[in-house]
Write a protein that holds these residues in place. Sequence first.
Motif, PDB file in Angstrom:
ATOM      1  N   LEU A  55       0.863  -1.486  -0.145  1.00 46.04           N
ATOM      2  CA  LEU A  55       0.225  -0.198  -0.249  1.00 46.04           C
ATOM      3  C   LEU A  55       0.669   1.301   0.138  1.00 46.04           C
ATOM      4  O   LEU A  55       0.788   2.433  -0.991  1.00 46.04           O
ATOM      5  CB  LEU A  55      -1.316   0.358   1.466  1.00 46.04           C
ATOM      6  N   LYS A  56       1.537   1.461   1.091  1.00 44.02           N
ATOM      7  CA  LYS A  56       2.605   2.485   0.684  1.00 44.02           C
ATOM      8  C   LYS A  56       3.556   3.249  -0.472  1.00 44.02           C
ATOM      9  O   LYS A  56       3.471   3.528  -0.443  1.00 44.02           O
ATOM     10  CB  LYS A  56       3.861   2.325   1.894  1.00 44.02           C
ATOM     11  N   TRP A  57       3.658   1.914  -1.330  1.00 42.60           N
ATOM     12  CA  TRP A  57       4.702   2.371  -2.376  1.00 42.60           C
ATOM     13  C   TRP A  57       3.701   1.924  -3.399  1.00 42.60           C
ATOM     14  O   TRP A  57       4.022   3.093  -4.152  1.00 42.60           O
ATOM     15  CB  TRP A  57       5.934   0.808  -2.956  1.00 42.60           C
ATOM     16  N   THR A  58       2.634   1.354  -3.469  1.00 44.00           N
ATOM     17  CA  THR A  58       1.480   1.947  -5.010  1.00 44.00           C
ATOM     18  C   THR A  58       1.240   3.513  -4.485  1.00 44.00           C
ATOM     19  O   THR A  58       0.816   4.107  -5.703  1.00 44.00           O
ATOM     20  CB  THR A  58       0.421   1.035  -4.107  1.00 44.00           C
ATOM     21  N   MET A  59       0.460   3.692  -3.274  1.00 43.49           N
ATOM     22  CA  MET A  59       0.651   5.236  -2.451  1.00 43.49           C
ATOM     23  C   MET A  59       2.057   6.183  -3.223  1.00 43.49           C
ATOM     24  O   MET A  59       1.276   7.150  -4.535  1.00 43.49           O
ATOM     25  CB  MET A  59       0.472   5.015  -1.370  1.00 43.49           C
ATOM     26  N   PHE A  60       3.029   6.152  -3.400  1.00 39.78           N
ATOM     27  CA  PHE A  60       3.466   6.964  -3.173  1.00 39.78           C
ATOM     28  C   PHE A  60       3.733   6.672  -5.193  1.00 39.78           C
ATOM     29  O   PHE A  60       4.786   7.655  -5.900  1.00 39.78           O
ATOM     30  CB  PHE A  60       5.523   5.858  -2.555  1.00 39.78           C
ATOM     31  N   THR A  61       4.125   5.414  -5.102  1.00 42.37           N
ATOM     32  CA  THR A  61       3.868   5.525  -6.636  1.00 42.37           C
ATOM     33  C   THR A  61       3.771   6.859  -7.840  1.00 42.37           C
ATOM     34  O   THR A  61       3.602   6.868  -8.460  1.00 42.37           O
ATOM     35  CB  THR A  61       4.414   3.964  -7.182  1.00 42.37           C
ATOM     36  N   CYS A  62       1.747   6.199  -7.287  1.00 46.26           N
ATOM     37  CA  CYS A  62       0.442   6.548  -7.902  1.00 46.26           C
ATOM     38  C   CYS A  62       0.539   8.200  -8.141  1.00 46.26           C
ATOM     39  O   CYS A  62       0.199   8.785  -8.994  1.00 46.26           O
ATOM     40  CB  CYS A  62      -0.631   6.383  -7.871  1.00 46.26           C
ATOM     41  N   MET A  63       1.396   8.445  -6.854  1.00 45.33           N
ATOM     42  CA  MET A  63       1.272   9.928  -6.173  1.00 45.33           C
ATOM     43  C   MET A  63       2.568  10.812  -6.564  1.00 45.33           C
ATOM     44  O   MET A  63       2.578  11.905  -7.592  1.00 45.33           O
ATOM     45  CB  MET A  63       1.523  10.550  -4.686  1.00 45.33           C
ATOM     46  N   ILE A  64       3.305  10.581  -7.768  1.00 47.65           N
ATOM     47  CA  ILE A  64       4.721  10.978  -8.481  1.00 47.65           C
ATOM     48  C   ILE A  64       4.412  10.549 -10.256  1.00 47.65           C
ATOM     49  O   ILE A  64       4.336  11.929 -10.861  1.00 47.65           O
ATOM     50  CB  ILE A  64       6.327  10.063  -8.100  1.00 47.65           C
ATOM     51  N   PHE A  65       3.573   9.668 -10.438  1.00 49.51           N
ATOM     52  CA  PHE A  65       2.628   9.545 -11.367  1.00 49.51           C
ATOM     53  C   PHE A  65       1.492  10.324 -11.759  1.00 49.51           C
ATOM     54  O   PHE A  65       1.492  11.734 -12.940  1.00 49.51           O
ATOM     55  CB  PHE A  65       2.317   8.076 -11.581  1.00 49.51           C
ATOM     56  N   ALA A  66       1.089  10.685 -10.808  1.00 47.84           N
ATOM     57  CA  ALA A  66       0.261  11.785 -10.827  1.00 47.84           C
ATOM     58  C   ALA A  66       0.143  13.301 -11.054  1.00 47.84           C
ATOM     59  O   ALA A  66      -0.018  14.464 -12.427  1.00 47.84           O
ATOM     60  CB  ALA A  66      -0.573  12.021  -9.426  1.00 47.84           C
ATOM     61  N   LEU A  67       2.083  13.344 -10.393  1.00 44.93           N
ATOM     62  CA  LEU A  67       2.624  15.131 -10.633  1.00 44.93           C
ATOM     63  C   LEU A  67       3.414  15.176 -11.755  1.00 44.93           C
ATOM     64  O   LEU A  67       3.256  16.389 -12.235  1.00 44.93           O
ATOM     65  CB  LEU A  67       3.900  15.152  -8.678  1.00 44.93           C
ATOM     66  N   SER A  68       3.927  13.682 -12.537  1.00 42.53           N
ATOM     67  CA  SER A  68       4.017  13.989 -13.767  1.00 42.53           C
ATOM     68  C   SER A  68       3.585  14.351 -14.718  1.00 42.53           C
ATOM     69  O   SER A  68       3.496  14.245 -16.217  1.00 42.53           O
ATOM     70  CB  SER A  68       5.089  12.823 -13.893  1.00 42.53           C
ATOM     71  N   ASP A  69       1.684  14.203 -14.672  1.00 41.34           N
ATOM     72  CA  ASP A  69       1.181  14.722 -15.711  1.00 41.34           C
ATOM     73  C   ASP A  69       1.025  13.083 -17.030  1.00 41.34           C
ATOM     74  O   ASP A  69       1.141  14.191 -17.651  1.00 41.34           O
ATOM     75  CB  ASP A  69       0.738  15.622 -16.323  1.00 41.34           C
ATOM     76  N   PRO A  70       0.566  12.094 -16.831  1.00 42.94           N
ATOM     77  CA  PRO A  70       0.709  10.891 -17.986  1.00 42.94           C
ATOM     78  C   PRO A  70      -0.505  11.804 -18.239  1.00 42.94           C
ATOM     79  O   PRO A  70      -1.505  12.300 -18.552  1.00 42.94           O
ATOM     80  CB  PRO A  70      -0.152   9.999 -17.185  1.00 42.94           C
ATOM     81  N   SER A 287      -4.009   6.940  -5.053  1.00 44.61           N
ATOM     82  CA  SER A 287      -2.654   7.355  -4.285  1.00 44.61           C
ATOM     83  C   SER A 287      -3.728   7.185  -3.003  1.00 44.61           C
ATOM     84  O   SER A 287      -3.151   6.822  -1.960  1.00 44.61           O
ATOM     85  CB  SER A 287      -2.406   8.215  -4.817  1.00 44.61           C
ATOM     86  N   LEU A 288      -4.680   8.435  -3.080  1.00 42.89           N
ATOM     87  CA  LEU A 288      -5.589   8.606  -2.341  1.00 42.89           C
ATOM     88  C   LEU A 288      -6.297   7.354  -1.424  1.00 42.89           C
ATOM     89  O   LEU A 288      -6.394   7.778  -0.493  1.00 42.89           O
ATOM     90  CB  LEU A 288      -6.399   9.959  -2.622  1.00 42.89           C
ATOM     91  N   SER A 289      -6.631   6.466  -2.319  1.00 42.42           N
ATOM     92  CA  SER A 289      -7.054   4.823  -1.445  1.00 42.42           C
ATOM     93  C   SER A 289      -6.311   4.729  -0.428  1.00 42.42           C
ATOM     94  O   SER A 289      -6.485   3.922  -0.108  1.00 42.42           O
ATOM     95  CB  SER A 289      -8.125   4.697  -2.840  1.00 42.42           C
ATOM     96  N   CYS A 290      -4.640   4.520  -1.287  1.00 45.23           N
ATOM     97  CA  CYS A 290      -4.277   4.175  -0.847  1.00 45.23           C
ATOM     98  C   CYS A 290      -3.436   4.233   0.812  1.00 45.23           C
ATOM     99  O   CYS A 290      -3.529   3.482   1.477  1.00 45.23           O
ATOM    100  CB  CYS A 290      -2.387   3.682  -1.063  1.00 45.23           C
ATOM    101  N   ALA A 291      -3.474   5.483   0.768  1.00 44.48           N
ATOM    102  CA  ALA A 291      -3.166   6.336   1.672  1.00 44.48           C
ATOM    103  C   ALA A 291      -4.461   6.361   3.458  1.00 44.48           C
ATOM    104  O   ALA A 291      -4.303   6.136   4.041  1.00 44.48           O
ATOM    105  CB  ALA A 291      -3.319   7.429   1.680  1.00 44.48           C
ATOM    106  N   ALA A 292      -5.808   6.042   2.643  1.00 47.60           N
ATOM    107  CA  ALA A 292      -6.895   6.248   3.178  1.00 47.60           C
ATOM    108  C   ALA A 292      -6.588   4.687   3.896  1.00 47.60           C
ATOM    109  O   ALA A 292      -7.194   4.077   5.088  1.00 47.60           O
ATOM    110  CB  ALA A 292      -8.295   5.870   2.453  1.00 47.60           C
ATOM    111  N   ALA A 293      -6.402   3.425   3.624  1.00 44.60           N
ATOM    112  CA  ALA A 293      -5.491   2.165   3.487  1.00 44.60           C
ATOM    113  C   ALA A 293      -4.951   1.848   4.778  1.00 44.60           C
ATOM    114  O   ALA A 293      -4.448   0.948   5.599  1.00 44.60           O
ATOM    115  CB  ALA A 293      -5.906   1.513   2.178  1.00 44.60           C
ATOM    116  N   LEU A 294      -3.713   3.112   4.688  1.00 43.87           N
ATOM    117  CA  LEU A 294      -2.559   2.948   5.738  1.00 43.87           C
ATOM    118  C   LEU A 294      -3.004   3.494   6.881  1.00 43.87           C
ATOM    119  O   LEU A 294      -2.547   3.467   7.962  1.00 43.87           O
ATOM    120  CB  LEU A 294      -1.443   3.678   4.950  1.00 43.87           C
ATOM    121  N   LEU A 295      -4.042   4.200   6.609  1.00 42.58           N
ATOM    122  CA  LEU A 295      -4.117   5.028   8.677  1.00 42.58           C
ATOM    123  C   LEU A 295      -4.688   3.844   9.743  1.00 42.58           C
ATOM    124  O   LEU A 295      -4.073   4.560  10.195  1.00 42.58           O
ATOM    125  CB  LEU A 295      -5.815   5.921   7.894  1.00 42.58           C
ATOM    126  N   PRO A 296      -4.891   2.872   9.538  1.00 41.13           N
ATOM    127  CA  PRO A 296      -5.292   2.390  10.564  1.00 41.13           C
ATOM    128  C   PRO A 296      -4.038   1.617  10.845  1.00 41.13           C
ATOM    129  O   PRO A 296      -3.301   1.999  12.585  1.00 41.13           O
ATOM    130  CB  PRO A 296      -6.210   1.170   9.940  1.00 41.13           C
TER     131      PRO A 296
END
Length: 304
Positions: A55-70, A287-296
């Motif tokens: 979850l953590k690395w999926t969140m980071f990866t998708c966040m970076i992809f979103a910043l890169s504007d695919p 990314s936001l979904s993974c972040a929400a899943a990591l809250l617990p």
Amino acid sequence: MLDSFSFTYPLFLLLLPLFILSALLFKQEKESYYMPHFYQLLPHANKKHYVREILKWTMFTCMIFALSDPIITKKIKAVKSNAVDIVLALDTSDSMSTYGFNEKKYKQSRLNVVKEVVQNFINSRVKDRIGLVVFGTTAGIASPLSFDKEAQKNIVGNINVGVLGKSTALIDGIVSSIQLLKNSKSKSKIIILLSDGEDSASKIPLEFALKLAKKYNIKIYTITIDKSYSDMMKVIANKNGAKNFEVQNKEDLVKVYKSIDSLEKSELEYNTLSVHEHIYFYFLIISLSCAAALLPYVKNRGVL
């Protein structure tokens, strides 16, 4: 169809190896307690650890992809039609009521035969704008340039001999046709002039009409029903780089309109358009979904 995939800001992708390097070099130190056989008491601990890391690395990866504007770039083939603007100039003088032009229907007048053939010609010019001019003692515009083929066929069907007088204002008919075409943006502008007699009523000189046609780059095809009146029609056609046709019956007339149809074809241009679809939003949602899943995990352990 997907043609290419790219990023608007690809430099942001460098953050991913930076995060991975940081995770390898700067691991968090934790207090350790040696408790024999404690691992067997927690059979699901290792599984939870992997879920958290994924979850953590999926969140980071998708966040970076979103910043890169695919971007997904699609190639679309666009078709542009270079239509021909055509004015049909028809003689409605008294001589057009003469019988015998259609050998199969002797009592069908010249004008009725012409109307039938012209309607079929209008049907064949699907991509083109067509205007209608009629002339007798005077000349008049029966229809402006239009794509409405059904309306134009109805107008042609309702034209009668002598509607504008018994004489032949042939040159005035040319000038009225030019008025329809002079503001046209089409690359190809033509007049198809049909008559069975010499000019007998025009107020405008032929020389002026020909100069006007040349000024606006208009070709004039002429169709002469009676050979004895073909001299002026030949001059009109030759001065504008077109052609004069002489017809004796309906079959000849059909062939002439088919010939003009083949000479003046609408052209098609093919252009390729690139359509860009920005899809950063999908990566952001993941990314936001993974972040929400990591809250617990954060609440329980305080760290990722």
